[in-house]
Design an enzyme around this catalytic site. Structure first.
Site, PDB file in Angstrom:
ATOM      1  N   LYS A 235       0.835  -1.209   0.000  1.00  0.00           N
ATOM      2  CA  LYS A 235       0.000   0.000   0.000  1.00  0.00           C
ATOM      3  C   LYS A 235       0.866   1.254   0.000  1.00  0.00           C
ATOM      4  O   LYS A 235       0.738   2.128  -0.849  1.00  0.00           O
ATOM      5  CB  LYS A 235      -0.922  -0.012   1.219  1.00  0.00           C
ATOM      6  CG  LYS A 235      -1.675   1.277   1.460  1.00  0.00           C
ATOM      7  CD  LYS A 235      -2.634   1.612   0.340  1.00  0.00           C
ATOM      8  CE  LYS A 235      -3.242   2.987   0.541  1.00  0.00           C
ATOM      9  NZ  LYS A 235      -4.116   3.370  -0.579  1.00  0.00           N
TER      10      LYS A 235
ATOM     11  N   GLY B 217       1.955  19.405 -13.257  1.00  0.00           N
ATOM     12  CA  GLY B 217       1.047  20.441 -12.731  1.00  0.00           C
ATOM     13  C   GLY B 217       1.681  21.126 -11.544  1.00  0.00           C
ATOM     14  O   GLY B 217       2.899  21.350 -11.536  1.00  0.00           O
TER      15      GLY B 217
ATOM     16  N   CYS C 215      -4.080  11.296   0.904  1.00  0.00           N
ATOM     17  CA  CYS C 215      -3.271  10.070   0.878  1.00  0.00           C
ATOM     18  C   CYS C 215      -1.815  10.263   0.524  1.00  0.00           C
ATOM     19  O   CYS C 215      -0.936   9.909   1.307  1.00  0.00           O
ATOM     20  CB  CYS C 215      -3.924   9.074  -0.066  1.00  0.00           C
ATOM     21  SG  CYS C 215      -5.501   8.538   0.570  1.00  0.00           S
TER      22      CYS C 215
ATOM     23  N   ARG D 132      -8.252  18.561   1.554  1.00  0.00           N
ATOM     24  CA  ARG D 132      -7.095  18.213   2.400  1.00  0.00           C
ATOM     25  C   ARG D 132      -5.787  18.276   1.603  1.00  0.00           C
ATOM     26  O   ARG D 132      -5.692  17.702   0.526  1.00  0.00           O
ATOM     27  CB  ARG D 132      -7.289  16.816   3.010  1.00  0.00           C
ATOM     28  CG  ARG D 132      -8.327  16.780   4.135  1.00  0.00           C
ATOM     29  CD  ARG D 132      -8.568  15.383   4.645  1.00  0.00           C
ATOM     30  NE  ARG D 132      -9.353  14.596   3.692  1.00  0.00           N
ATOM     31  CZ  ARG D 132      -9.718  13.342   3.937  1.00  0.00           C
ATOM     32  NH1 ARG D 132      -9.368  12.741   5.064  1.00  0.00           N
ATOM     33  NH2 ARG D 132     -10.427  12.671   3.044  1.00  0.00           N
TER      34      ARG D 132
HETATM   35  C1  UDX Z   1      -4.533   8.149  -4.348  1.00  0.00           C
HETATM   36  C2  UDX Z   1      -4.174   6.866  -5.080  1.00  0.00           C
HETATM   37  O1  UDX Z   1      -4.300   7.063  -6.478  1.00  0.00           O
HETATM   38  C3  UDX Z   1      -5.105   5.738  -4.630  1.00  0.00           C
HETATM   39  O2  UDX Z   1      -4.736   4.531  -5.264  1.00  0.00           O
HETATM   40  C4  UDX Z   1      -4.990   5.593  -3.113  1.00  0.00           C
HETATM   41  O3  UDX Z   1      -5.831   4.564  -2.639  1.00  0.00           O
HETATM   42  C5  UDX Z   1      -5.356   6.896  -2.441  1.00  0.00           C
HETATM   43  O4  UDX Z   1      -4.508   7.948  -2.912  1.00  0.00           O
HETATM   44  P1  UDX Z   1      -6.313  10.085  -4.519  1.00  0.00           P
HETATM   45  O5  UDX Z   1      -5.412  10.754  -3.540  1.00  0.00           O
HETATM   46  O6  UDX Z   1      -7.767  10.032  -4.262  1.00  0.00           O
HETATM   47  O7  UDX Z   1      -5.827   8.532  -4.729  1.00  0.00           O
HETATM   48  O8  UDX Z   1      -6.152  10.844  -5.903  1.00  0.00           O
HETATM   49  P2  UDX Z   1      -5.278  10.662  -7.229  1.00  0.00           P
HETATM   50  O9  UDX Z   1      -6.205  10.637  -8.354  1.00  0.00           O
HETATM   51  O10 UDX Z   1      -4.312   9.571  -7.077  1.00  0.00           O
HETATM   52  O11 UDX Z   1      -4.466  12.063  -7.290  1.00  0.00           O
HETATM   53  C6  UDX Z   1      -3.594  12.375  -6.241  1.00  0.00           C
HETATM   54  C7  UDX Z   1      -2.979  13.727  -6.523  1.00  0.00           C
HETATM   55  O12 UDX Z   1      -2.043  13.614  -7.600  1.00  0.00           O
HETATM   56  C8  UDX Z   1      -3.970  14.817  -6.937  1.00  0.00           C
HETATM   57  O13 UDX Z   1      -3.622  16.025  -6.262  1.00  0.00           O
HETATM   58  C9  UDX Z   1      -3.742  14.986  -8.427  1.00  0.00           C
HETATM   59  O14 UDX Z   1      -3.979  16.322  -8.850  1.00  0.00           O
HETATM   60  C10 UDX Z   1      -2.276  14.643  -8.554  1.00  0.00           C
HETATM   61  N1  UDX Z   1      -1.892  14.130  -9.870  1.00  0.00           N
HETATM   62  C11 UDX Z   1      -2.401  12.937 -10.288  1.00  0.00           C
HETATM   63  C12 UDX Z   1      -0.975  14.841 -10.644  1.00  0.00           C
HETATM   64  O15 UDX Z   1      -0.528  15.915 -10.256  1.00  0.00           O
HETATM   65  N2  UDX Z   1      -0.599  14.340 -11.843  1.00  0.00           N
HETATM   66  C13 UDX Z   1      -1.082  13.148 -12.305  1.00  0.00           C
HETATM   67  O16 UDX Z   1      -0.720  12.757 -13.420  1.00  0.00           O
HETATM   68  C14 UDX Z   1      -2.024  12.429 -11.516  1.00  0.00           C
END
Ligand code: UDX
Length: 437
Positions: free
Chosen positions: A202, A251, A258, A325
């Site tokens: 994880k 970005g 998480c 968050r």
């Molecule tokens: C993440 C993991 O993807 C998931 O598997 C885990 O269980 C929980 O944490 P989450 O935090 O909900 O999920 O969102 P996610 O879609 O992963 O994006 C996380 C962050 O990364 C966001 O702030 C998003 O803007 C950023 N991000 C994501 C980028 O900056 N670039 C990307 O290409 C993808």
């Protein structure tokens, strides 16, 4: 199976609804009585597309119920999932307070042999410690299993029903078989490992995804210096199956509940094993710098923001969620506010009264209200309706059409053609048409 879920946050609620949907009898337990009252009426405490209709469907088909009473919720269960929060505590420590409290209550409440499933993200070794606690405290035999989640907010139901793998960590065959039976209707490959490996899968998965993001953000910063285009570089990289195109979108850095928590958590796990992890340290520091990059660009352009109206488009840490968050928007608005800017922020979902927002910002109802007579605009979250904005609208509404795009939502050529002063992330170079042979 009769299943109880302790904790109805993003993970617990989605997991409970999903298990009910595939045929189990699920009781979700939460100490927040108001939340339970709303859930019984199908009102979700989280913004998750599709969740409320599934809640109502499974309540009406009598497979899903909610209670604030631990005893009522856990006592008849064959399996109890622990899905409470394990937030970042002081100096990056993983705060296990809620987890330990819920574990003790389960030990008290069960009335027959039970499987306890750790769904929360917990330090390596927690399964073994919980098994020891249950052996000492529980009145009946408890088998502890690790089953970490990989749900993305805003896409959690899709990730639950169409996930790549289900990880089960346990030291005994019977518990693994029970978990395989519970999850078989999902038709998703089950990976059975030791509990320690499951716990580390994880953290390692989230830390790797965060590493990918920090890496592509640094490459974007290099693109700005050498005149390359990050979208072309990312596209060309992602075609390599060993790299993959996902999580390669540059970005202003990652946020959410998480990645920030789990990268710090993994650092703590390494530290407790007397291991430095400089690569992960740098991922975290790179992300922290990247979240400030728009403010840096803005100040380089305007010298000062004191008394200036700055439009912030997007507050949630990513689209399709109301979660703020660790959102880059919070750091951006906090910094600009400290420098005397007048901030007008728009987000399609984040509520005005969200307590997490800095006090002296104005949350407005429309994009136009934010852009109207603004001296500059910062694109922070790539919501569809923000991406749909036309360059001419910035010209029309803003006092000065100065736009800093933190999520590369717009076409630099279009902005240039309409004389919008536009900067984005890693697209300093000439953008050519991408040619696919
Ligand atoms: C993440 C993991 O993807 C998931 O598997 C885990 O269980 C929980 O944490 P989450 O935090 O909900 O999920 O969102 P996610 O879609 O992963 O994006 C996380 C962050 O990364 C966001 O702030 C998003 O803007 C950023 N991000 C994501 C980028 O900056 N670039 C990307 O290409 C993808």
């Amino acid at each position: 199976m009769n299943i109880s879920i302790v904790g109805t946050g993003y993970v617990g609620l989605v997991t409970g609804v999903g298990l009910a949907e595939i045929g189990h009898h699920v009781t979700c337990i939460d100490i927040d009585e108001e939340k339970i009252r709303k859930l019984k009426r199908g009102i979700s405490p989280i913004y998750e597309p599709g969740i409320e209709s599934l809640i109502l469907k499974n309540i009406s088909e009598e497979r899903l119920d909610f209670t604030a009473s631990f005893a009522e919720g856990a006592r008849f269960a064959d399996v109890v999932y622990l899905a409470v929060g394990t937030p970042t505590g002081i100096d990056g420590q993983i705060d296990m307070t809620y987890f330990n409290k819920a574990a003790s209550e389960i030990a008290e409440a069960i009335i027959h042999p039970t499987v306890v499933v750790i769904k929360s993200t917990v330090p390596v070794g927690t399964n073994a410690s919980l098994q020891k606690l249950m052996d000492e405290k529980a009145k009946h035999k408890v088998s502890v299993v690790s089953n970490p989640e990989f749900l993305r907010e805003g896409m959690a139901l899709r990730d639950l029903f169409e996930g790549d793998r289900i990880v089960i960590g346990a030291e005994n065959e019977e518990s693994i078989q029970i978990m395989e039976r519970i999850n078989s209707p999902f038709n998703i490959p089950v990976v059975a490992t030791s509990s320690k490996s499951a716990e580390l899968i994880k953290y390692a998965s989230n830390a790797f995804l965060a590493t990918k993001i920090s890496f592509i953000n640094e490459i974007a910063n290099l693109c700005d210096r050498v005149g390359a285009d990050i979208q072309e570089v990312s596209f060309g990289m992602g075609l390599d199956k060993r790299i993959g195109s996902q999580f390669l979108q540059a970005g202003i850095g990652y946020g959410g509940s998480c990645f920030p928590k789990d990268t710090l958590g993994l650092l703590q796990i390494a530290k407790e094993s007397d291991m430095d992890f400089p690569l992960l340290q740098e991922v975290i520091q790179t992300n922290s710098r990247q979240q400030k990059i728009l403010v840096k660009k803005l100040l380089a352009k305007l010298d000062t923001v004191k008394g200036k109206k700055i439009a912030i488009l997007g507050i949630a840490f990513k689209p399709n969620t109301d979660d703020v968050r660790e959102a880059p928007a919070l750091k951006i608005m906090g910094e600009l506010s400290n420098q005397g800017a007048i901030i007008y922020a728009y987000d399609p979902v984040v509520k005005k009264h969200s307590s997490a927002l800095p006090q002296n910002i104005r949350v407005v109802d429309t994009i136009e209200d934010a852009l109207n007579q603004a001296d500059a605009a910062l694109i922070v979250t790539e919501w569809e309706e923000i991406k749909a904005l036309q360059a001419k609208e910035f010209k029309k509404w803003m006092k000065h059409p100065v736009v800093f795009d933190g999520r590369n939502c717009f076409d630099p050529d279009e902005m240039l053609r309409l004389e919008v002063n536009y900067q984005s992330i890693g697209r300093g170079g000439e953008q050519k048409v991408l040619i696919l042979k």
